[in-house]
Design a protein around this motif. Sequence first.
Motif, PDB file in Angstrom:
ATOM      1  N   ASP A   1       0.013   0.624   0.838  1.00 58.55           N
ATOM      2  CA  ASP A   1      -1.238   0.561  -0.040  1.00 58.55           C
ATOM      3  C   ASP A   1      -0.677   0.171  -1.333  1.00 58.55           C
ATOM      4  O   ASP A   1      -0.341   0.935  -2.009  1.00 58.55           O
ATOM      5  N   THR A   2      -1.294  -1.064  -2.011  1.00 60.22           N
ATOM      6  CA  THR A   2      -0.922  -1.309  -3.059  1.00 60.22           C
ATOM      7  C   THR A   2      -1.709  -0.884  -4.448  1.00 60.22           C
ATOM      8  O   THR A   2      -1.568  -1.223  -5.763  1.00 60.22           O
ATOM      9  N   SER A   3      -2.721  -0.029  -4.066  1.00 58.70           N
ATOM     10  CA  SER A   3      -3.521   0.594  -5.031  1.00 58.70           C
ATOM     11  C   SER A   3      -2.683   1.767  -5.772  1.00 58.70           C
ATOM     12  O   SER A   3      -1.478   1.956  -5.409  1.00 58.70           O
ATOM     13  N   ALA A   4      -3.096   2.229  -6.953  1.00 67.72           N
ATOM     14  CA  ALA A   4      -2.546   3.195  -7.692  1.00 67.72           C
ATOM     15  C   ALA A   4      -2.308   4.352  -6.736  1.00 67.72           C
ATOM     16  O   ALA A   4      -1.155   5.154  -6.976  1.00 67.72           O
ATOM     17  N   LYS A   5      -3.238   4.997  -6.018  1.00 65.78           N
ATOM     18  CA  LYS A   5      -2.817   6.214  -5.010  1.00 65.78           C
ATOM     19  C   LYS A   5      -1.635   5.635  -4.000  1.00 65.78           C
ATOM     20  O   LYS A   5      -0.815   6.490  -4.072  1.00 65.78           O
ATOM     21  N   GLY A   6      -1.577   4.486  -3.238  1.00 69.51           N
ATOM     22  CA  GLY A   6      -0.492   3.953  -2.810  1.00 69.51           C
ATOM     23  C   GLY A   6       0.952   4.133  -3.378  1.00 69.51           C
ATOM     24  O   GLY A   6       2.007   4.614  -2.931  1.00 69.51           O
ATOM     25  N   LEU A   7       0.738   3.503  -4.612  1.00 65.55           N
ATOM     26  CA  LEU A   7       1.945   3.593  -5.473  1.00 65.55           C
ATOM     27  C   LEU A   7       2.462   5.089  -5.885  1.00 65.55           C
ATOM     28  O   LEU A   7       3.759   5.328  -5.842  1.00 65.55           O
TER      29      LEU A   7
END
Length: 144
Positions: A39-45
Motif C-alpha cells: 500500500d503506497t499510502s502514508a500508513k503503508g509506508l
Amino acid sequence: MKVLGVDLKSNDATVCLLSLVDGVFHIPDCRSRRLTLADTSAKGLKNFQSTFAKLAADYKVDAVIIRQRQSKGKFAGSAIGFKLEAAIELIDDLDVIVFSPTDIKESLRKNPLAVPFSETGLKQFQEPAFTTAYAWLMKNEHEA
C-alpha cells in the motif's frame, strides 16, 4: 560486522544478511528475502518502515547497504523505490549507506567472490543485494 544488503526494485526491497568475522563470510539465515510495499499510502509506508526496522533490530545488523539506483535515464529507479529508500534511511538508530554501482564494480574487481553465487544457497533474485553487501564489506575490510 553484520550488514543487510538491499536492492530496491519497484515496490520490493530484496534483502540479504551477510556477516564478516575474522575475514570469513557467513550468510546467516534470515526470515525474509523480500519486503514488499503493498500500500503506497502514508500508513503503508510506515508499516513497511516498521517491518524493516524490526528485521534489522532482530538480526542486530550494524549497517544497511542499499544499492544506489539512477535518478534519471533508461534505468532510473521508480518513485516508489525512492520512497522505500527514504523510509529505510529515516529509521532511527540504523546506519544506512547508499553504495554506488561504480564502487560495487570496483570492489568486486579488486575482491572477486571466492565461490560462485549459485553455491551460496541464496535465491537468484537476491544476487544484487548479496553483491552489494559483499562489495561494501570487502571495501571496508581493506580500508580498515
